[in-house]
Design a protein around this motif. Structure first.
Motif, short mmCIF file in Angstrom:
data_model
loop_
_atom_site.label_atom_id
_atom_site.label_comp_id
_atom_site.label_asym_id
_atom_site.label_seq_id
_atom_site.Cartn_x
_atom_site.Cartn_y
_atom_site.Cartn_z
N LEU A 242 2.47 -8.48 -12.66
CA LEU A 242 2.88 -7.96 -11.48
C LEU A 242 1.81 -7.03 -10.91
O LEU A 242 1.61 -6.87 -9.79
N TYR A 243 1.34 -6.10 -11.88
CA TYR A 243 0.37 -5.28 -11.51
C TYR A 243 -1.05 -5.72 -11.01
O TYR A 243 -1.45 -5.33 -9.74
N SER A 244 -1.33 -6.87 -11.47
CA SER A 244 -2.81 -7.45 -11.04
C SER A 244 -2.45 -7.81 -9.46
O SER A 244 -3.42 -7.76 -8.72
N GLU A 245 -1.63 -8.49 -9.04
CA GLU A 245 -1.15 -8.79 -7.96
C GLU A 245 -0.95 -7.67 -6.73
O GLU A 245 -1.40 -7.77 -5.60
N VAL A 246 -0.15 -6.71 -7.27
CA VAL A 246 -0.12 -5.49 -6.54
C VAL A 246 -1.20 -4.99 -6.15
O VAL A 246 -1.86 -4.54 -5.09
N VAL B 208 11.30 16.48 -5.65
CA VAL B 208 10.05 15.50 -5.89
C VAL B 208 10.05 14.24 -5.00
O VAL B 208 11.28 13.72 -4.76
N LYS B 209 9.22 14.14 -4.13
CA LYS B 209 8.96 13.15 -3.09
C LYS B 209 8.74 11.56 -3.95
O LYS B 209 7.93 11.27 -3.71
N ALA B 210 9.82 11.21 -4.65
CA ALA B 210 9.87 9.89 -5.24
C ALA B 210 10.38 8.95 -4.33
O ALA B 210 11.12 8.94 -3.68
N GLY B 211 9.67 7.72 -4.96
CA GLY B 211 10.34 6.48 -4.09
C GLY B 211 10.12 5.39 -5.16
O GLY B 211 9.75 5.38 -6.03
N LEU B 212 11.02 4.15 -4.58
CA LEU B 212 10.98 2.96 -5.30
C LEU B 212 10.82 1.69 -4.61
O LEU B 212 11.38 1.48 -3.29
N TYR C 5 19.81 -9.08 2.76
CA TYR C 5 18.55 -8.97 1.76
C TYR C 5 17.10 -9.33 2.47
O TYR C 5 17.18 -10.06 3.48
N GLY C 6 16.14 -8.75 1.78
CA GLY C 6 14.98 -9.04 2.31
C GLY C 6 13.92 -9.59 1.18
O GLY C 6 14.48 -9.70 0.03
N LEU C 7 12.72 -9.36 1.75
CA LEU C 7 11.84 -9.45 0.28
C LEU C 7 11.81 -8.48 -0.73
O LEU C 7 11.08 -8.71 -1.83
N MET C 8 12.06 -7.25 -0.27
CA MET C 8 11.95 -6.24 -1.26
C MET C 8 13.27 -5.18 -0.68
O MET C 8 13.66 -5.18 0.38
N GLU C 9 13.51 -4.05 -1.63
CA GLU C 9 14.26 -2.91 -1.25
C GLU C 9 13.47 -1.80 -1.25
O GLU C 9 12.70 -1.48 -2.44
N CYS C 10 13.18 -0.99 -0.16
CA CYS C 10 12.47 0.22 -0.34
C CYS C 10 13.49 1.38 -0.43
O CYS C 10 14.23 1.50 0.45
N VAL C 11 13.46 2.18 -1.65
CA VAL C 11 14.08 3.22 -1.58
C VAL C 11 13.54 4.37 -1.51
O VAL C 11 12.65 4.99 -2.28
N ASP C 12 13.72 5.45 -0.47
CA ASP C 12 13.09 6.62 -0.12
C ASP C 12 11.63 6.48 0.04
O ASP C 12 10.78 7.34 -0.51
N LEU C 13 11.03 5.42 0.38
CA LEU C 13 9.77 5.05 0.31
C LEU C 13 8.82 5.77 1.69
O LEU C 13 7.58 5.90 1.62
N GLU C 14 9.74 6.06 2.62
CA GLU C 14 8.91 6.43 4.11
C GLU C 14 8.28 7.60 3.88
O GLU C 14 6.74 7.76 4.22
N ASP C 15 8.60 8.50 3.10
CA ASP C 15 7.92 9.81 2.85
C ASP C 15 7.41 9.87 1.42
O ASP C 15 7.02 11.04 0.88
N GLU D 22 3.59 -7.10 2.97
CA GLU D 22 4.64 -6.29 2.93
C GLU D 22 4.61 -5.14 2.02
O GLU D 22 5.11 -3.76 2.24
N ILE D 23 4.01 -5.39 0.73
CA ILE D 23 4.17 -4.43 -0.18
C ILE D 23 3.05 -3.51 0.06
O ILE D 23 3.49 -2.12 -0.29
N VAL D 24 1.80 -3.91 0.61
CA VAL D 24 0.86 -2.80 0.84
C VAL D 24 1.47 -1.68 2.04
O VAL D 24 1.30 -0.52 2.03
N ALA D 25 2.20 -2.43 2.97
CA ALA D 25 2.71 -1.62 4.03
C ALA D 25 3.55 -0.60 3.41
O ALA D 25 3.64 0.64 4.11
N ALA D 26 4.36 -0.93 2.68
CA ALA D 26 5.33 -0.26 2.09
C ALA D 26 4.86 1.07 1.01
O ALA D 26 5.28 1.86 0.85
#
Ligand code: SF4
Ligand code: SF4
Lengths: 106, 393
Positions: B332-336, B288-292, B251-261, B305-309
């Motif tokens: 959540l939106y306000s903070e992101v 579609v270049k979708a990510g989560l 586990y980490g702080l988040m899980e990035c699904v297909d976020l690289e591109d 970490e969120i901004v980097a992702a």
């Protein structure tokens, strides 16, 4: 977790985590007299040493030696200036004087 | 080796609690978290744990007893939901301020009014400033795994903060899933014996806890408390890795699904993130270049970490299963958005408020959001900053 001693000049890095007081039984060191705007001044000539003021003082700021308070200074580090002693004194020998009268001493 | 068994989210957490065998559990039942405590109380009655179970008359008392038991030197756990959490409010701040590593299993549920027993995140989000670590799980497995990790994270010497192990009410708490439950001994070995810091029961070394703290010290104490949150973030990462080494689920702080591109991405918490994974897979198969970004840790908020992702995306939607009444956006939106702006990431972000009071969200509705993000990407047109998905009218 830091376990350093308290001091009013210490920064947040020096505070014990959780805001605990790591030393036991130190309430005596906490100077609460800073709240005071009026200071009790006793006329020792009139005092009959009935000890009413000592009984009623909510902060143990009146000291007794040999069953007498006359001639013994108030503990002004802890006296709040609440005026209870002046109000209770049966011979009205305690006067509450503004702290500004004592600026030189302070 | 663990054993795979069918468990509800609540039972999975109760199972983790049995294996942890805390010194004290004080709780008051509230839907949908009731089963956690009910199941655990049976473990106590059957002698499967040595826990001192305190049946109290309210959640305020439950958290008071937990905080005091932790200060006394015990390993302490608890469970609640919604209004129960609200009734703990005053004590939540105290637990964190006193740096007591209590673990609270929070089964997320809408706060009244009107009265509603179903899932949203208004309870957890309301407690976001109380100083607790908050970890959101996607499913029963994560509820089980996070419960165990919360113990290790909270108890770290440089952290000593309480944590909430959050799962979605009913969607996760009452749904059966196949959960891998580890060996009792392996869990005990992984968390290790509890080492209390300054236990009040150590009468040879007396100290004062919770003293009056006025203008002369309070600010320094709060600044001191704030310094623990970066440590908590590191602890969550390290314990998540260590958990992976021991049990194979990292586990980490988040899980990035297909976020690289990814060009269009969604940020979501809890069980909705699981549904988003299916939608992303479906959209990817259509080109579609979708990510989560499935956010696991809401407190401490991992802004860098969120901004980097997300910074290379062309449009982002942040899903809030809670409204912030009187504010322009969900919590959540306000903070992101603040994190993106502060760190110079110029990506159009929109806010989706959904699922209040247990209203379901369907994959086609999530796919629609990705569709809207695609429009923003191509036209560059700013869309409505906030939309309410799934509400009638
Ligand atoms: S003024 Fe109040 S605190 Fe001070 S000596 Fe009198 S009774 Fe005690
Ligand atoms: S109450 Fe008045 S008379 Fe009695 S001991 Fe105090 S100062 Fe003296």
């Amino acid at each position: 977790m830091s376990d350093r001693v308290y001091s009013k000049t210490a920064g947040w890095q020096d505070m014990a985590a959780g805001g605990v007081i790591p030393q036991a039984g130190n309430a005596e060191e906490y100077a609460t007299g800073g709240w005071r705007t009026f200071r009790p001044v006793r006329d020792d000539e009139k005092c009959i040493d009935c000890l009413q003021c000592w009984i009623y003082c909510p902060d143990n700021a009146i000291k007794v030696i040999d069953q007498k308070v006359s001639g013994i200074p108030y503990d002004l580090v802890h006296c709040k200036g609440c005026g209870v002693c002046a109000a209770i004194c049966p011979v009205k020998c305690i006067e509450m004087k503004p702290e500004t009268d004592f600026e030189d001493e302070n | 080796m663990g054993k795979v068994m069918p468990l509800e989210g609540n039972n999975a957490i109760a199972e983790a609690m049995r294996q942890i065998n805390p010194d004290v559990v004080a709780a008051y039942p509230i839907t949908p978290s009731t089963e956690i405590v009910q199941t655990f109380a049976k473990f106590v009655a059957d002698g499967k744990v040595t826990t001192n179970f305190v049946a109290v008359e309210s959640e305020h008392s439950a958290m008071s007893a937990c905080t005091a038991a932790a200060a006394a030197g015990g390993r302490v756990m608890n469970a609640t939901s919604a209004n129960g959490l609200a009734l703990m409010w005053e004590i939540l701040y105290i637990t964190a301020s006193l740096r007591q590593p209590v673990v609270l299993n929070l089964v997320n549920r809408a706060l009244s009014g009107n009265i509603n027993i179903h899932c949203d995140h208004s309870d957890g989000m309301g407690a976001r400033d109380s100083g607790w670590i908050q970890i959101y799980g996607e499913n029963a497995q994560e509820g089980y795994d996070n419960c165990i990790q919360c113990v290790a994270i909270s108890e770290r010497e440089d952290v000593r903060l309480p944590s909430m192990n959050c799962i979605d009410g009913f969607f996760v708490s009452h749904a059966y899933e196949m959960v891998e439950v580890e060996e009792d001994a392996a869990v005990q070995e992984w968390i290790g014996p509890y080492k209390p810091v300054r236990p009040l029961l150590d009468i040879k070394n007396p100290y004062t806890v919770g003293p009056l703290d006025l203008w002369d010290y309070y600010f320094e104490h709060k600044r001191n408390q704030l310094s623990a949150y970066p440590n908590a973030k590191e602890a969550i990462i390290e314990e998540g890795k260590r958990f992976g080494q021991a049990f194979g689920r990292e586990y980490g702080l988040m899980e990035c699904v297909d976020l690289e591109d990814a060009e269009v991405a969604v940020v979501a918490l809890g069980s909705t993130a699981g549904m988003c994974k299916d939608v992303v897979a479906d959209l990817r198969s259509k080109g579609v270049k979708a990510g989560l970004l499935k956010l696991r840790v809401f407190r401490p908020f991992p802004d860098a970490e969120i901004v980097a992702a997300l910074r290379n995306c062309k449009a982002v939607a942040v899903f809030d299963r809670a409204a912030s009444y009187g504010a322009s956006y969900g919590p959540l939106y306000s903070e992101v958005a603040a994190a993106m702006y502060t760190r110079g990431a110029n990506v159009p972000c929109v806010n989706i408020i959904y699922g209040l009071g247990g209203r379901e969200i369907r994959p086609d509705q999530i796919a629609d959001v990705y569709g809207k993000l695609n429009d923003i990407k191509t036209t560059g047109q700013p869309a409505d900053p906030v939309s309410y998905v799934g509400v009638r009218g």
